[in-house]
Design a protein around this motif. Sequence first.
Motif, PDB file in Angstrom:
ATOM      1  N   ARG A 171       0.804  -1.227   0.000  1.00 38.84           N
ATOM      2  CA  ARG A 171       0.000   0.000   0.000  1.00 38.84           C
ATOM      3  C   ARG A 171       0.835   1.275   0.000  1.00 38.84           C
ATOM      4  O   ARG A 171       0.293   2.376   0.006  1.00 38.84           O
ATOM      5  CB  ARG A 171      -0.937   0.005   1.223  1.00 38.84           C
ATOM      6  CG  ARG A 171      -1.984  -1.095   1.207  1.00 38.84           C
ATOM      7  CD  ARG A 171      -2.920  -0.970   2.388  1.00 38.84           C
ATOM      8  NE  ARG A 171      -3.630   0.306   2.365  1.00 38.84           N
ATOM      9  CZ  ARG A 171      -4.272   0.826   3.404  1.00 38.84           C
ATOM     10  NH1 ARG A 171      -4.276   0.198   4.561  1.00 38.84           N
ATOM     11  NH2 ARG A 171      -4.895   1.987   3.295  1.00 38.84           N
ATOM     12  N   LEU A 172       2.121   1.152  -0.043  1.00 38.03           N
ATOM     13  CA  LEU A 172       2.999   2.315   0.038  1.00 38.03           C
ATOM     14  C   LEU A 172       2.902   3.145  -1.237  1.00 38.03           C
ATOM     15  O   LEU A 172       3.111   2.645  -2.342  1.00 38.03           O
ATOM     16  CB  LEU A 172       4.433   1.858   0.266  1.00 38.03           C
ATOM     17  CG  LEU A 172       5.459   2.924   0.667  1.00 38.03           C
ATOM     18  CD1 LEU A 172       5.081   3.563   1.997  1.00 38.03           C
ATOM     19  CD2 LEU A 172       6.851   2.294   0.749  1.00 38.03           C
ATOM     20  N   LEU A 173       2.584   4.434  -1.082  1.00 37.53           N
ATOM     21  CA  LEU A 173       2.440   5.342  -2.213  1.00 37.53           C
ATOM     22  C   LEU A 173       3.639   6.265  -2.401  1.00 37.53           C
ATOM     23  O   LEU A 173       4.006   6.586  -3.531  1.00 37.53           O
ATOM     24  CB  LEU A 173       1.186   6.213  -2.041  1.00 37.53           C
ATOM     25  CG  LEU A 173      -0.161   5.500  -1.955  1.00 37.53           C
ATOM     26  CD1 LEU A 173      -1.270   6.524  -1.712  1.00 37.53           C
ATOM     27  CD2 LEU A 173      -0.434   4.721  -3.227  1.00 37.53           C
ATOM     28  N   VAL A 174       4.224   6.717  -1.291  1.00 38.64           N
ATOM     29  CA  VAL A 174       5.326   7.679  -1.326  1.00 38.64           C
ATOM     30  C   VAL A 174       6.362   7.280  -0.285  1.00 38.64           C
ATOM     31  O   VAL A 174       6.084   6.482   0.617  1.00 38.64           O
ATOM     32  CB  VAL A 174       4.827   9.121  -1.051  1.00 38.64           C
ATOM     33  CG1 VAL A 174       3.854   9.572  -2.137  1.00 38.64           C
ATOM     34  CG2 VAL A 174       4.177   9.221   0.329  1.00 38.64           C
ATOM     35  N   LEU A 175       7.540   7.867  -0.390  1.00 33.34           N
ATOM     36  CA  LEU A 175       8.630   7.581   0.546  1.00 33.34           C
ATOM     37  C   LEU A 175       8.880   8.754   1.489  1.00 33.34           C
ATOM     38  O   LEU A 175       9.958   8.843   2.091  1.00 33.34           O
ATOM     39  CB  LEU A 175       9.908   7.237  -0.220  1.00 33.34           C
ATOM     40  CG  LEU A 175       9.811   6.067  -1.197  1.00 33.34           C
ATOM     41  CD1 LEU A 175      11.161   5.816  -1.868  1.00 33.34           C
ATOM     42  CD2 LEU A 175       9.314   4.803  -0.506  1.00 33.34           C
ATOM     43  N   ASP A 176       7.909   9.640   1.621  1.00 29.51           N
ATOM     44  CA  ASP A 176       8.057  10.794   2.506  1.00 29.51           C
ATOM     45  C   ASP A 176       8.432  10.324   3.909  1.00 29.51           C
ATOM     46  O   ASP A 176       7.811   9.412   4.463  1.00 29.51           O
ATOM     47  CB  ASP A 176       6.750  11.588   2.566  1.00 29.51           C
ATOM     48  CG  ASP A 176       6.400  12.210   1.229  1.00 29.51           C
ATOM     49  OD1 ASP A 176       7.131  11.966   0.252  1.00 29.51           O
ATOM     50  OD2 ASP A 176       5.382  12.926   1.153  1.00 29.51           O
TER      51      ASP A 176
END
Length: 296
Positions: A171-176
């Motif tokens: 489910r990871l969308l971004v690496l922020d």
Amino acid sequence: MKRLALLLLVGCTAPATDDDDTTPPALDDDDAADDDDAVDDDDAADDDDAADDDDASDDDDSAPAGCDPPQWHNGDLAVSGPSDLCATANSVAGDLSITGLADLSDLSCLCRVGGALVLQGNGGLSSLAGLERLETASSLSLVGNPDLVDLTALAGLTSLAGSLEIYDNDRLLVLDGLHNLQSVGGFVLVYGHERLETLGALDGLTDAGFYVAVEGNAALTSIDGFAGLTEIPEDLIVTANAALTSLGDLHGIDRVGGDLVLRDNPVLPTAEAEALRAAIGPDDIAGSVIIEGNAP
């Protein structure tokens, strides 16, 4: 005589235990034997004293409130349930493995990991909240955490002596949260994500010590991270990214110490791949160049 005896009796009353007598003032409740005195509850023997619960032997002092000085758990540590790490330490000298957790609040004291920090197979873990104090780790692996969406607790990390591995987090969308990371001493691998849309949080990375690989990220349309990298000591690998159309920020790289592999990205124009080879320069790619299986 009776009057004298009465006066003597009154005069012999013990004033040191009075409760705010004012004659004489030295005998009132601020006196050495009263409740504000050296044995009272505000004194060196009371509950704020060296033997109280704020002292080195009490229940609040076993792990320092901050990160300095570090208080180490010696050796490796595996956490798969409730942890009492914070009762005795704020750092782990060896590897720290975290599995099977949906919440990291028991690790809220964690400041340093001397070895690898591995979070793997944590179903229900949506956020790394609890790791906000983390300053250093030798390497970081985020592997197979199906509900993970929020990495912002990692904002304190600026360098890794070892590798960065981000793999199969559905489910990871971004690496922020990795936006302050500047140096990785080992490899950088971002692999196997169905929903990851951007690598932009890695723009601050200026140094990678081994290879860099971006593979199997189905929703990634552009390599918009790595803008700070100018050299990769080993291979640069971009493969099997189903939606990838642009290599964007990789055009700032002026040397690859190993192979350049741009393969099986079905909608990436071959011209875009060839443009990256030209931007780096054929003489600045030490290994083989493999460009195949991309769009015409």
